[in-house]
Scaffold this active site. Structure first.
Site, short mmCIF file in Angstrom:
data_model
loop_
_atom_site.label_atom_id
_atom_site.label_comp_id
_atom_site.label_asym_id
_atom_site.label_seq_id
_atom_site.Cartn_x
_atom_site.Cartn_y
_atom_site.Cartn_z
CG ASP A 110 23.37 49.75 83.35
OD1 ASP A 110 22.96 48.76 82.71
OD2 ASP A 110 24.55 50.17 83.28
CG ASP A 325 22.16 45.56 79.68
OD1 ASP A 325 22.13 46.09 80.80
OD2 ASP A 325 22.71 46.08 78.69
#
Length: 461
Positions: A110, A325
């Site tokens: 992440d 992201d």
């Protein structure tokens, strides 16, 4: 369900060797990288389904939930609940070994957050974690009692502030935390622990030991920009990855996450297009975890889309602008940006009727009806993101249109937006979130030392 890839983690340590010559010669420095490769396992596998509508609905729901979290991250925005289905994960996983002796635990990769944490102890409880292929009772957990290097972080230690504290929590020796994500939350206490790679161990790595989570069945390895992230704690100069296509339903396939330590000076990786990271946010900003990019143009079918500058350029607090992201399933855009782009596709695909019933069912639009159209004959308008410095992310159509399967014949644009009305003063955070669906089969590099983002199209296999 979106496929999670079987990744290989390559950890590169750059060492410097000094070459001495005569007294009149200058000192030169040559990096000598040593490479370590670790095999990794997938957390979830893809289930083939003839019903694309459910899959699309899950991806749209996950993207919106994630976007609302990232945009309201650590801010005072009211909490907005979004339904998250059991098949809505669209993430990629790695495995890391912590402890003495090492215990190997899977993690979601992440880049949109920074804390690193794993499920911890035999008492670990995961609520709403009944996913296909994984049982809450079989979630891999770390056991501090089995590690001689485990030590709880004291709440008086300044590094305890790296983790968000629970509300009204008084210091009582250990360092408690509660971390909220778009799809759920986790709580526990922070540890000092050893992170192990072949031939190299990092002691006193700060990691969260979670005892309870909601809808997050595995640990998360935060690769964001703040001190608690894995890149920051290891002192990485850069990292890169290549995400395999979700259309591959084969868990033996793998791709690489590459970590580098040591200076590479200004050396650029071959055939990469680079754009600088933007740092519009101060150290006290709620959005300082994120990797901001300066997106200059969105181009559909060779024509620039008219987008107000306030959405492209972030202000000093991180409102507006674009972030990249790995933890977002599909790209999100603020409604004015999305509508301008979507209308450009509608105009250029006017020969195809809209599949409005499908749009209402799956939460994505526009969708187009391709009934009677021979497979492979559709010429899709191109989609290009042009960044500062001239770098162009030219996406193959598979990265922004996806075929409908089952009873419908058509395609849907795989980019989401928020259709709920929100006042201007509630539109905080990035306006565009570049998700992992659009990053498939691209080699991407986060050059932390030189503050730049690089990419090239590549078959990640």
């Amino acid at each position: 369900m979106a496929a999670l890839s079987l990744l290989s983690l390559i950890f590169v340590f750059s060492t410097l060797s000094f070459l001495a010559s005569s007294s009149s010669s200058s000192l030169s420095i040559a990096p000598k990288p040593t490479t370590f490769t670790l095999p990794l396992s997938p957390i979830y596998t893809k289930h083939s389904s003839s019903d694309s509508i459910k899959t699309f609905n899950s991806l749209a729901s996950t993207s919106l939930t994630r976007a609302r979290h990232l945009k309201g991250h650590k801010s005072n925005l009211p909490n907005i609940k979004t339904q998250v289905s059991s098949q809505s994960y669209g993430d990629y996983a790695i495995s890391l070994s912590f402890g003495t002796p090492p215990q190997t635990i899977p993690f979601i990769l992440d880049t949109g957050s920074s804390p690193v944490w794993f499920p911890c102890t035999a008492r670990y409880n995961c609520i709403n974690c009944d996913f296909p292929d994984i049982s809450p009772k079989k979630i891999p957990s770390f056991f501090p009692k089995l590690s001689s290097s485990s030590k709880f972080l004291d709440c008086q230690n300044p590094k305890c502030a790296w983790f968000p504290s629970p509300p009204s929590q008084n210091c009582s020796r250990t360092c408690p935390y509660t971390i909220y994500y778009g799809s759920g939350s986790t709580l526990g206490r922070a540890l000092f622990e050893t992170l192990n790679f072949p031939q190299k161990a990092f002691t006193n790595f700060i990691v969260g030991c979670s005892v309870s989570s909601n809808h997050i069945p595995t640990g998360i390895a935060g690769f964001g920009r703040t001190p608690e992230s894995l890149p920051s704690q290891l002192g990485l100069s850069k990292f890169s990855y290549c995400l395999i296509s979700r259309s591959i339903n084969d868990t033996s396939k793998s791709s690489d996450l590459v970590l580098f330590r040591g200076s590479s000076a200004d050396a650029k990786t071959s055939i990469l297009s680079y754009t600088p990271f933007q740092n519009p946010v101060s150290n006290i900003s709620a959005f300082r975890d994120y990797y901001y990019l300066n997106l200059r143009k969105v181009i559909v079918g060779g024509k620039s889309v008219n987008i107000p500058n306030k959405y492209l350029v972030p202000d000093g607090n991180g409102n507006g602008g674009t972030i990249v992201d790995s933890g977002s399933s599909i790209t999100f855009m603020e409604k004015p940006v999305f509508e301008a782009m979507a209308h450009a596709f509608e105009t250029q695909m006017a020969n195809f009727s809209r599949a409005t019933t499908v749009e209402l069912e799956n939460g994505l639009w526009p969708c187009f009806n391709l009934t009677g159209v021979k497979s492979g004959t559709v010429k899709y308008p191109s989609l290009t993101f042009q960044f500062e410095g001239g770098a162009k992310l030219e996406l193959p159509h598979e990265n922004y249109f996806s075929d409908l399967k089952g009873n419908s014949s058509g395609v849907c644009l795989m980019i989401s937006t928020d259709n709920e009305f929100r006042p201007e003063n509630m539109k905080a955070g990035p306006a565009i979130i570049l998700g992992n669906f659009q990053q498939q089969n691209f080699y991407v590099e986060y050059d932390l030392e030189n503050e730049r983002f690089g990419f090239r199209k590549q078959n990640c296999k």
